[in-house]
Design a protein around this motif. Structure first.
Motif, PDB file in Angstrom:
ATOM      1  N   THR A   1     -23.025  -3.624   2.813  1.00  0.00           N
ATOM      2  CA  THR A   1     -23.895  -3.335   4.303  1.00  0.00           C
ATOM      3  C   THR A   1     -24.395  -4.602   4.452  1.00  0.00           C
ATOM      4  OG1 THR A   1     -23.402  -1.089   4.366  1.00  0.00           O
ATOM      5  CG2 THR A   1     -24.522  -2.215   6.527  1.00  0.00           C
ATOM      6  N   VAL A   2     -25.461  -4.649   3.677  1.00  0.00           N
ATOM      7  CA  VAL A   2     -26.183  -6.096   3.446  1.00  0.00           C
ATOM      8  C   VAL A   2     -25.740  -7.450   3.413  1.00  0.00           C
ATOM      9  CG1 VAL A   2     -28.372  -7.011   2.864  1.00  0.00           C
ATOM     10  CG2 VAL A   2     -28.763  -4.241   3.688  1.00  0.00           C
ATOM     11  N   ALA A   3     -24.403  -7.495   2.726  1.00  0.00           N
ATOM     12  CA  ALA A   3     -24.334  -8.420   2.070  1.00  0.00           C
ATOM     13  C   ALA A   3     -23.338  -8.439   3.471  1.00  0.00           C
ATOM     14  CB  ALA A   3     -23.103  -7.984   0.816  1.00  0.00           C
ATOM     15  N   LEU A   4     -22.621  -7.871   4.271  1.00  0.00           N
ATOM     16  CA  LEU A   4     -21.944  -8.237   5.733  1.00  0.00           C
ATOM     17  C   LEU A   4     -21.849  -8.295   6.488  1.00  0.00           C
ATOM     18  CD1 LEU A   4     -18.609  -7.892   6.958  1.00  0.00           C
ATOM     19  CD2 LEU A   4     -19.081  -5.926   7.333  1.00  0.00           C
ATOM     20  N   ALA A   5     -23.281  -8.060   7.072  1.00  0.00           N
ATOM     21  CA  ALA A   5     -24.090  -8.271   8.652  1.00  0.00           C
ATOM     22  C   ALA A   5     -24.688  -9.849   8.040  1.00  0.00           C
ATOM     23  CB  ALA A   5     -25.150  -7.167   8.070  1.00  0.00           C
ATOM     24  N   PHE A   6     -25.463  -9.918   6.409  1.00  0.00           N
ATOM     25  CA  PHE A   6     -26.376 -11.050   6.985  1.00  0.00           C
ATOM     26  C   PHE A   6     -26.266 -12.297   5.834  1.00  0.00           C
ATOM     27  CE2 PHE A   6     -29.064  -6.683   7.713  1.00  0.00           C
ATOM     28  CZ  PHE A   6     -29.310  -6.997   8.981  1.00  0.00           C
ATOM     29  N   MET A   7     -25.026 -11.758   5.404  1.00  0.00           N
ATOM     30  CA  MET A   7     -24.060 -13.362   4.018  1.00  0.00           C
ATOM     31  C   MET A   7     -23.020 -13.282   4.914  1.00  0.00           C
ATOM     32  SD  MET A   7     -25.734 -11.274   0.390  1.00  0.00           S
ATOM     33  CE  MET A   7     -25.240 -12.755  -0.242  1.00  0.00           C
ATOM     34  N   GLY A   8     -21.909 -12.375   5.180  1.00  0.00           N
ATOM     35  CA  GLY A   8     -21.367 -13.190   5.741  1.00  0.00           C
ATOM     36  C   GLY A   8     -19.911 -12.341   4.473  1.00  0.00           C
ATOM     37  N   GLU A   9     -20.380 -11.868   4.050  1.00  0.00           N
ATOM     38  CA  GLU A   9     -19.668 -11.825   2.295  1.00  0.00           C
ATOM     39  C   GLU A   9     -19.012 -10.155   2.059  1.00  0.00           C
ATOM     40  OE1 GLU A   9     -20.030 -13.932  -1.209  1.00  0.00           O
ATOM     41  OE2 GLU A   9     -20.377 -15.557   0.092  1.00  0.00           O
ATOM     42  N   ARG A  10     -17.504  -9.637   1.788  1.00  0.00           N
ATOM     43  CA  ARG A  10     -17.114  -8.636   1.677  1.00  0.00           C
ATOM     44  C   ARG A  10     -17.877  -8.423   0.218  1.00  0.00           C
ATOM     45  NH1 ARG A  10     -12.018  -9.055   5.647  1.00  0.00           N
ATOM     46  NH2 ARG A  10     -12.930 -10.083   6.937  1.00  0.00           N
ATOM     47  N   ALA A  11     -18.957  -7.826  -0.249  1.00  0.00           N
ATOM     48  CA  ALA A  11     -19.454  -7.594  -1.483  1.00  0.00           C
ATOM     49  C   ALA A  11     -18.411  -6.344  -2.306  1.00  0.00           C
ATOM     50  CB  ALA A  11     -20.770  -7.426  -1.611  1.00  0.00           C
ATOM     51  N   GLU A  12     -17.049  -5.818  -1.878  1.00  0.00           N
ATOM     52  CA  GLU A  12     -16.601  -5.109  -2.288  1.00  0.00           C
ATOM     53  C   GLU A  12     -16.260  -5.520  -3.504  1.00  0.00           C
ATOM     54  OE1 GLU A  12     -14.746  -5.110   1.713  1.00  0.00           O
ATOM     55  OE2 GLU A  12     -16.725  -5.152   1.008  1.00  0.00           O
ATOM     56  N   LYS A  13     -15.745  -7.168  -2.828  1.00  0.00           N
ATOM     57  CA  LYS A  13     -14.439  -8.049  -3.949  1.00  0.00           C
ATOM     58  C   LYS A  13     -15.813  -8.875  -4.970  1.00  0.00           C
ATOM     59  CE  LYS A  13     -11.451  -8.639   0.416  1.00  0.00           C
ATOM     60  NZ  LYS A  13     -11.076 -10.143   1.026  1.00  0.00           N
ATOM     61  N   TRP A  14     -17.147  -8.533  -5.080  1.00  0.00           N
ATOM     62  CA  TRP A  14     -17.357  -9.085  -5.944  1.00  0.00           C
ATOM     63  C   TRP A  14     -17.473  -8.476  -7.353  1.00  0.00           C
ATOM     64  CZ3 TRP A  14     -22.780  -9.464  -3.319  1.00  0.00           C
ATOM     65  CH2 TRP A  14     -23.073 -10.515  -2.952  1.00  0.00           C
ATOM     66  N   PRO A  15     -17.278  -9.292  -8.049  1.00  0.00           N
ATOM     67  CA  PRO A  15     -17.841  -8.932  -9.842  1.00  0.00           C
ATOM     68  C   PRO A  15     -18.716  -7.644  -9.907  1.00  0.00           C
ATOM     69  CG  PRO A  15     -17.920 -10.754  -9.738  1.00  0.00           C
ATOM     70  CD  PRO A  15     -17.901 -10.308  -8.373  1.00  0.00           C
ATOM     71  N   LYS A  16     -18.365  -7.031 -10.721  1.00  0.00           N
ATOM     72  CA  LYS A  16     -18.725  -5.460 -10.927  1.00  0.00           C
ATOM     73  C   LYS A  16     -20.847  -5.194 -10.949  1.00  0.00           C
ATOM     74  CE  LYS A  16     -15.238  -2.062 -11.922  1.00  0.00           C
ATOM     75  NZ  LYS A  16     -14.676  -0.618 -12.504  1.00  0.00           N
TER      76      LYS A  16
END
Length: 696
Positions: A361-376
């Protein structure tokens, strides 16, 4: 079975066999046809087989899928169609063209029969009027480039040739219906001279550099060989800037005063005035409430007291022009009661409150990133900063305390703290790790933070991000204009994170003030902001505009009973504090449900149901027929021409053209309807025009 022939790019000449019932077309993903091109998104489009036919469905929120140079959302493909994904060109071919659906060989007759069946059913249900029409009643009203507005999903400028686009206009023909003011509408095109400035929608000035933004935008267009649109007229600008900045239509007097003002600097003056209005606070609090999921009910479940407190804090922060870094820091580090400390609801307004869910949620709101696609490992490293967030109930019903819980320091995640850039850090037991993360995030040297918000602001004002989608920033989704993005990042940091400074820069630029009538047929024109994009009004803005025109109010409801959700009768939709408070109109016209915080939750794509509602619903009919404001206008001592002029200023924020005056006067004089009923017909026709329904 069918084939795609790739006609450009690195895979030029490649033939792709389409053998499955559903084929996803995208880039660098498994289980799909991969098109290695920077203009193609991860999940760009889907081909669905329907018998012997294929239908193409656009999956990219920027709608950058074209068939025969026309942007599409969904369409049936024919043999030989030229299909374009971004700027990558392909050709669709059926393997057995002769083996088509037999119904297609029957010509137009089945379609006519089907259409008659649909009309009959709709008439039976009362959705359209098939009663005896009035004796006289054809109103023809000029609207701008209505060819982009007449379809359910408007086809924007890229589908037009350069010879057509600059001077193209169209007419809306509204045919009056029964005595209950139910109508039907049809459109017919009348082209203006192809090289003339389209009045009253374009100004005479050209898109020359005005500030640093313009230099960067127009230099980019020049390198691509793309001609920018003309600058918009004052009439277009005053309506556009009111809608974009305060989500509100200008009043009749405001529009008139601006259009008659001879001050060469009047656009800048108006921008400064709007940024200080109360409606600015309401509108941008609504925007942030979508992003931060301010919603009392399922699936967010804040409860009304908390939703009200959260919205109040957001609104107060905007009203006081709180610096953006402080705004974010207060949310990330907040502790206290969800009823008394509004910003702590950031940690409650999410469906997954586990550390990894908070990190996403933090990554989406304040970084514009979809962290669920990041490496684990990367996601787990960021989640460690939120592994000591505690939740505790109190004796007060639905109250919850959010706090830093040092007792959770034994959590296995605590030892693996790593910032998203790969830098590891050691956390201490006596310090809230959320503060450590907040310090890293809002640091002026951290591009993740500034890049996200300036890109979002640009997309909010100009319809698409420099990186698009604005909440899908990743290495393989590069900015269309890196220099422009870097400039805005630098400006935000140097202004001490004053978002109003960014608004002013963008709004005062010629790039923002370009007409929506393009001079190019290149798809890159839209991506590089060669013209202002057409966008349907947000649901809240649209119903507020209709209420403003008619002087009426709107009724809202919530699944939570009063007194928790009491709504004053004069409440405007853009000021609603809670996503659970709604109406059938807001639901129908695509208001954001505030479930995930994704920009794509808000759906402004027009539908047939929306058109029928505006054309024939008793809801809109009552607003028009019971309007005391329209009754007073008719009963005023003004001449017929003065009344028509006032209607145009009230609804379209401009003076009517001579041709429009002539047409409407003839309708008043020749029709069987007089006075208030004829005026209601004119108002109905105008609010159903593309010029009213779209930002342009």
């Amino acid at each position: 079975m069918a084939r795609l022939y790739i006609l450009s790019g690195a895979q030029e000449g490649k033939v792709i066999e389409l053998t499955d019932e559903r084929v996803t077309v995208g880039r660098a993903q498994d289980n799909m046809v991969c098109l290695e091109d920077d203009s193609v998104s991860a999940h760009h489009a889907m081909l669905v087989r329907d018998g012997d036919d294929y239908r193409l469905c656009d999956l990219n929120s920027t709608n950058s899928t074209y068939v025969n140079q026309k942007r599409i959302v969904e369409t049936r493909l024919n043999d030989g169609d030229k299909v374009q994904f971004g700027v990558l060109k392909t050709r669709f071919e059926s393997v057995s063209p002769s083996d088509r659906n037999p119904a297609r060989q029957m010509g137009a007759l089945p379609l006519v029969v089907a259409a008659l069946c649909v009309v009959t059913v709709l008439a039976f249900l009362g959705l359209i009027g098939l009663r005896k029409p009035r004796a006289a009643g054809t109103i023809t009203l000029s609207i701008p480039h209505a060819d982009y507005l007449s379809n359910i999903e408007p086809s924007k400028a890229a589908s037009k040739t350069p010879a057509q686009s600059p001077g193209e206009s169209q007419r809306l023909q509204a045919v009056t219906g029964s005595n209950s003011t139910q109508k039907n509408a049809t459109t017919s095109a009348v082209a203006a001279p192809s090289k003339a400035v389209v009045k009253p929608f374009e100004g005479q000035a050209t898109g020359t550099s005005h500030n640093q933004i313009d230099e960067l935008v127009f230099d980019r267009l020049d390198k691509l060989g793309i001609q920018p649109a003309n600058v918009c007229s004052d009439a277009v600008f005053v309506r556009r800037v009111y809608l974009d900045v305060i989500g509100t239509m200008p009043t009749e007097q405001e529009a008139k005063d601006f259009l008659k003002d001879q001050n060469a600097d009047k656009r800048r003056v108006l921008i400064d005035q709007l940024l200080e209005r109360d409606e600015f606070v309401d509108y941008w609090a609504m925007k942030w409430s979508d992003l931060l999921r301010v919603k009392a009910e399922f699936p967010i479940n804040l409860w009304p007291n908390a939703a009200q407190a959260y919205h109040h804090w957001i609104r107060t922060s905007i009203k006081e022009n709180m610096s953006y870094d402080r705004f974010v820091r207060e949310m990330l580090t907040a502790s206290g009661s969800n009823f008394r400390v509004g910003q702590v609801n950031f940690y409650r307004a999410m469906q997954n409150k586990e550390p990894q869910g908070i990190a996403q949620t933090v990554a989406l709101a304040f970084m514009g990133e979809r962290a669920e696609k990041w490496p684990k490992e990367q996601l787990a490293g960021m989640a460690a900063f939120f592994s000591q967030v505690g939740y505790k109930s109190t004796a007060e019903w639905k109250e919850e305390i959010i706090f830093f819980d040092p007792g959770m320091a034994t959590n296995y995640m605590w030892k693996g703290a790593m910032f998203p850039d790969g830098t590891r850090t050691k956390l201490t037991v006596d310090r809230d790790p959320r503060e450590v993360f907040a310090n890293w995030l809002v640091d002026s040297k951290n591009p993740w933070f500034t890049r996200n918000i300036v890109n979002r602001v640009w997309s909010w004002l100009l319809g698409r991000g420099i990186i698009d989608e604005p909440d899908d920033i990743r290495p393989d989704n590069p900015p269309s204009n890196p220099e422009l993005l870097a400039f805005l990042e630098q400006e935000l940091a140097s202004s001490h994170y004053d978002l109003k400074h960014i608004y002013r820069l963008i709004l005062n630029s010629k790039a923002y003030q370009l007409s929506s009538i393009p001079k190019t047929d290149k798809p890159e024109g839209e991506i590089n902001f060669a013209y202002y994009p057409l966008r349907r009004l947000d649901a809240e803005v649209l119903i507020d505009a209709i209420c403003q025109i008619t002087g009426t109010t709107e009724k809202y409801s919530s699944s939570i009973p009063e007194p928790f959700t009491f709504i004053p009768e004069d409440q405007r939709s853009i000021a609603l504090p809670d996503g659970s408070i709604t109406s059938s109109f807001l639901e129908m016209f695509g208001r954001s449900p505030r479930d995930t915080g994704l920009e794509s939750e808000r759906n402004n794509r027009p539908t047939a149901g929306q058109r029928l509602h505006l054309l024939n619903s008793s809801h809109i009919q009552r607003k028009l027929e019971q309007s005391q404001k329209l009754r007073a206008l008719v009963q005023s001592k003004g001449t017929q021409r003065e009344i028509i002029t006032r209607l145009y200023l009230i609804i379209l924020s401009r003076f009517p053209t001579d041709e429009e005056l002539k047409i409407v006067e003839e309708y008043f004089q020749s029709g069987s309807l007089k006075g208030r009923e004829a005026t209601i017909d004119i108002v109905w026709a105008l609010i159903n025009s593309g010029e009213f329904l779209y930002r342009h």
